[in-house]
Design an enzyme around this catalytic site. Structure first.
Site, short mmCIF file in Angstrom:
data_model
loop_
_atom_site.label_atom_id
_atom_site.label_comp_id
_atom_site.label_asym_id
_atom_site.label_seq_id
_atom_site.Cartn_x
_atom_site.Cartn_y
_atom_site.Cartn_z
N GLU A 104 0.82 -1.21 0.00
CA GLU A 104 0.00 0.00 0.00
C GLU A 104 0.85 1.26 0.00
O GLU A 104 1.93 1.28 0.58
CB GLU A 104 -0.81 0.06 1.29
CG GLU A 104 -1.70 -1.12 1.51
CD GLU A 104 -2.49 -1.00 2.81
OE1 GLU A 104 -3.22 -1.92 3.12
OE2 GLU A 104 -2.35 0.04 3.51
N CYS A 118 3.19 8.43 1.72
CA CYS A 118 3.55 7.47 2.76
C CYS A 118 3.74 6.13 2.05
O CYS A 118 2.81 5.61 1.45
CB CYS A 118 2.40 7.41 3.77
SG CYS A 118 2.60 6.13 5.00
N CYS A 125 5.18 -7.42 7.54
CA CYS A 125 6.21 -6.98 8.47
C CYS A 125 6.45 -8.09 9.48
O CYS A 125 5.53 -8.78 9.91
CB CYS A 125 5.77 -5.72 9.21
SG CYS A 125 7.06 -5.07 10.31
N CYS A 129 4.05 -5.96 15.90
CA CYS A 129 3.38 -5.05 16.84
C CYS A 129 1.89 -5.39 16.85
O CYS A 129 1.26 -5.47 15.80
CB CYS A 129 3.60 -3.60 16.43
SG CYS A 129 5.34 -3.19 16.23
N CYS A 132 -0.98 -3.25 15.06
CA CYS A 132 -0.74 -2.82 13.68
C CYS A 132 -1.29 -3.85 12.69
O CYS A 132 -1.00 -5.05 12.80
CB CYS A 132 0.76 -2.64 13.47
SG CYS A 132 1.23 -2.39 11.76
N GLY A 175 5.66 -2.32 6.68
CA GLY A 175 7.02 -2.82 6.82
C GLY A 175 7.91 -1.97 7.69
O GLY A 175 7.60 -0.83 8.02
N GLU A 176 9.04 -2.56 8.07
CA GLU A 176 10.03 -1.88 8.91
C GLU A 176 11.24 -1.54 8.02
O GLU A 176 12.00 -2.42 7.63
CB GLU A 176 10.42 -2.82 10.07
CG GLU A 176 11.66 -2.43 10.83
CD GLU A 176 11.65 -0.99 11.36
OE1 GLU A 176 10.60 -0.49 11.80
OE2 GLU A 176 12.73 -0.36 11.33
N SER A 205 10.71 6.02 9.47
CA SER A 205 10.14 5.67 10.77
C SER A 205 10.55 4.25 11.12
O SER A 205 10.39 3.33 10.32
CB SER A 205 8.60 5.78 10.69
OG SER A 205 8.02 5.34 11.90
N SER A 228 9.17 4.81 16.80
CA SER A 228 7.87 4.45 17.38
C SER A 228 8.09 3.97 18.80
O SER A 228 8.66 2.90 19.01
CB SER A 228 7.23 3.35 16.54
OG SER A 228 7.09 3.80 15.22
N LEU A 229 7.69 4.76 19.77
CA LEU A 229 7.99 4.44 21.17
C LEU A 229 6.80 3.79 21.88
O LEU A 229 6.88 2.66 22.33
CB LEU A 229 8.45 5.72 21.88
CG LEU A 229 9.07 5.58 23.26
CD1 LEU A 229 10.25 4.63 23.27
CD2 LEU A 229 9.50 6.95 23.80
N HIS A 230 5.73 4.53 22.00
CA HIS A 230 4.42 4.05 22.47
C HIS A 230 4.33 3.64 23.94
O HIS A 230 3.24 3.55 24.50
CB HIS A 230 3.88 2.89 21.61
CG HIS A 230 3.88 3.14 20.13
ND1 HIS A 230 3.67 4.38 19.58
CD2 HIS A 230 4.05 2.31 19.07
CE1 HIS A 230 3.72 4.30 18.26
NE2 HIS A 230 3.95 3.06 17.92
N ASN A 304 -5.52 3.89 15.51
CA ASN A 304 -6.45 3.53 14.46
C ASN A 304 -6.91 2.11 14.75
O ASN A 304 -6.09 1.19 14.67
CB ASN A 304 -5.66 3.55 13.14
CG ASN A 304 -6.43 4.18 12.02
OD1 ASN A 304 -7.65 4.31 12.09
ND2 ASN A 304 -5.71 4.56 10.99
N CYS A 347 -1.83 2.04 8.38
CA CYS A 347 -0.81 1.12 7.89
C CYS A 347 -1.35 -0.32 7.73
O CYS A 347 -1.73 -0.96 8.70
CB CYS A 347 0.32 1.20 8.92
SG CYS A 347 1.54 -0.05 8.85
N1 SAH Z 1 7.64 -0.04 10.83
C1 SAH Z 1 7.84 1.35 11.03
C2 SAH Z 1 7.12 2.22 10.04
C3 SAH Z 1 5.74 1.82 9.62
S1 SAH Z 1 4.48 1.96 10.84
C4 SAH Z 1 7.43 1.71 12.46
O1 SAH Z 1 6.82 0.90 13.13
O2 SAH Z 1 7.78 2.80 12.88
C5 SAH Z 1 4.26 3.72 10.97
C6 SAH Z 1 3.70 4.19 12.30
O3 SAH Z 1 2.34 3.78 12.43
C7 SAH Z 1 4.44 3.64 13.50
O4 SAH Z 1 4.66 4.67 14.43
C8 SAH Z 1 3.46 2.62 14.05
O5 SAH Z 1 3.67 2.38 15.41
C9 SAH Z 1 2.15 3.31 13.74
N2 SAH Z 1 0.97 2.44 13.75
C10 SAH Z 1 0.87 1.17 13.32
N3 SAH Z 1 -0.40 0.72 13.50
C11 SAH Z 1 -1.10 1.74 14.04
C12 SAH Z 1 -2.45 1.89 14.45
N4 SAH Z 1 -3.32 0.89 14.33
N5 SAH Z 1 -2.83 3.08 14.97
C13 SAH Z 1 -1.95 4.11 15.09
N6 SAH Z 1 -0.65 4.01 14.71
C14 SAH Z 1 -0.23 2.84 14.21
FE1 SF4 Z 2 5.90 -3.47 11.48
FE2 SF4 Z 2 5.81 -0.85 12.04
FE3 SF4 Z 2 3.56 -2.33 11.98
FE4 SF4 Z 2 5.33 -2.68 13.95
S1 SF4 Z 2 4.13 -0.83 13.52
S2 SF4 Z 2 4.33 -4.32 12.80
S3 SF4 Z 2 7.25 -2.37 12.86
S4 SF4 Z 2 4.89 -1.89 10.27
#
Ligand code: SAH
Ligand code: SF4
Length: 361
Positions: A104, A118, A125, A129, A132, A175-176, A205, A228-230, A304, A347
């Protein structure tokens, strides 16, 4: 074990994708046709400077050369299989790659005329996480540099045709990027050299792969870094983001400090705000203590919701208090509006929706 860098199994023929070629390789490709070298320069212009999406639009090439190109070359390998436009103007695409994988990308227009693409760096991936949609579908393969670059190239081409310009690219799709480091960095360099995007207009990111953050800091690029800390606690972060078991928060923060010292650039921390999970005043204090004194910005994005995870987005009221606490630690933060919410633009979400639809068909 899967070989991450194995070339994808190609579906159709041996046509050469011209976006995979360097300038010199394009020269050689064109010379092999018995054509003069300046033709390569003309083709290059039609690919990157006045970009068109078909050989027939390359107006100054003789018909015979265009026919040869059509028979032996491709202008990109991504086939668009779904396209959606959100009420807020966000445009989302799903592309089929030559081995049938789906990825995408999203274009977000902003009020100040910025147009941000984006893009995805992998099909799926491996980081898992839990919140995600991409993490929930698992890993298929790394994208090639051309496959990453082309996602931005397609938006640039379309914008150019309407007299607009792609201004920013973020690696925040599927993806990462640091798990596919070389191809992602090669794509970054193509964005800079071929699309003439400034490094400061590109953001990578990462989920927090500490060694790659250090390697990235050593590249000498002005490209922005988002982490991405969270969560601020190791066991809680590991529960949301399994990668934390490999590189814990201390190691991650060391790598971020190294990045700031080495580049003099700030880090952006991404904070997916989840109701009752990481939106409390206590958590804001912990985050404040963790980041205080570091050159950084905090991007707060309400979660999301996805199929595979029960969490809900944090409420605006709570986030106001959260950001006020951060301010007390001298930390700037922004609560972002979720874009394209009506079109599954998070994502991996559109691909997940398409796959479900196909399974239910
Ligand atoms: N893999 C990389 C980049 C892609 S994800 C990463 O994890 O940083 C891009 C961003 O979207 C990251 O900060 C991720 O934590 C966040 N993300 C993924 N799923 C999400 C969701 N359901 N709601 C909000 N943010 C989300
Ligand atoms: Fe992969 Fe980023 Fe989604 Fe984590 S948030 S599963 S690293 S795409």
């Amino acid at each position: 074990m899967t070989n991450l860098n194995a070339a994808p199994q190609v579906r159709s023929g041996a046509k050469r994708n011209l976006y995979e070629l360097s300038r010199e390789e394009l020269d050689e490709f064109v010379s092999a046709f018995g054509e003069e070298r300046y033709r390569a320069q003309q083709i290059w212009r039609w690919m990157y400077e006045e970009p068109v999406d078909r050989f027939d639009s390359m107006a100054n090439l003789p018909g015979k050369l265009r026919a040869k190109l059509k028979a032996s070359a491709l202008l990109g390998s991504l086939e668009m299989v779904a396209k959606q436009r959100s009420r807020d103007g966000t445009e989302k695409r799903v592309y089929r790659l030559r081995d049938d994988q789906l990825v995408e990308s999203v274009l977000m227009p902003y009020a100040d005329d910025r147009k941000t693409a984006c893009i995805s760096s992998q099909a799926g991936c491996a980081m898992g996480c839990v919140f995600c949609a991409t993490g929930q579908m698992g890993f298929a393969r790394n994208l090639t540099a051309a496959e990453i670059f082309e996602q931005a190239m397609i938006f640039a081409r379309e914008l150019n045709a309407r007299g607009e310009r792609l201004s920013n690219v973020v690696f925040m799709g599927m993806g990462e990027p640091f798990h596919n480091y070389d191809a992602s960095l090669a794509a970054v360099r193509q964005l800079m050299n071929r699309l003439k995007l400034g490094a400061r207009h590109i953001t990578i990111s990462t989920v927090g792969m500490a060694p790659q953050i250090r390697r990235f800091a050593d590249e000498g690029l002005q490209v922005r870094l988002a982490v991405s800390l969270h969560k601020t606690d190791d066991s809680q972060r590991s529960a949301l983001m399994p990668v934390n078991g490999r590189w814990g928060i201390d190691e991650l923060m060391d790598a971020c400090r190294y990045y700031v010292t080495r580049t003099n650039r700030r880090v952006t921390f991404e904070w997916a705000a989840i109701a009752g999970e990481n939106d409390s005043v206590d958590e804001a204090h912990r985050l404040g203590r963790l980041l205080s004194g570091l050159l950084c910005h905090i991007n707060i994005i309400p979660l999301n919701p996805t199929r595979g995870y029960g969490g809900a987005p944090a409420k605006a009221e709570r986030l106001k208090r959260f950001t006020a606490v951060l301010q007390d630690y001298g930390l700037n933060s922004t609560v972002r509006v979720r874009r394209g919410i009506d079109i599954d633009a998070g994502c991996g979400q559109l691909k997940a929706a398409l796959t479900r639809a196909a399974e239910n068909a």
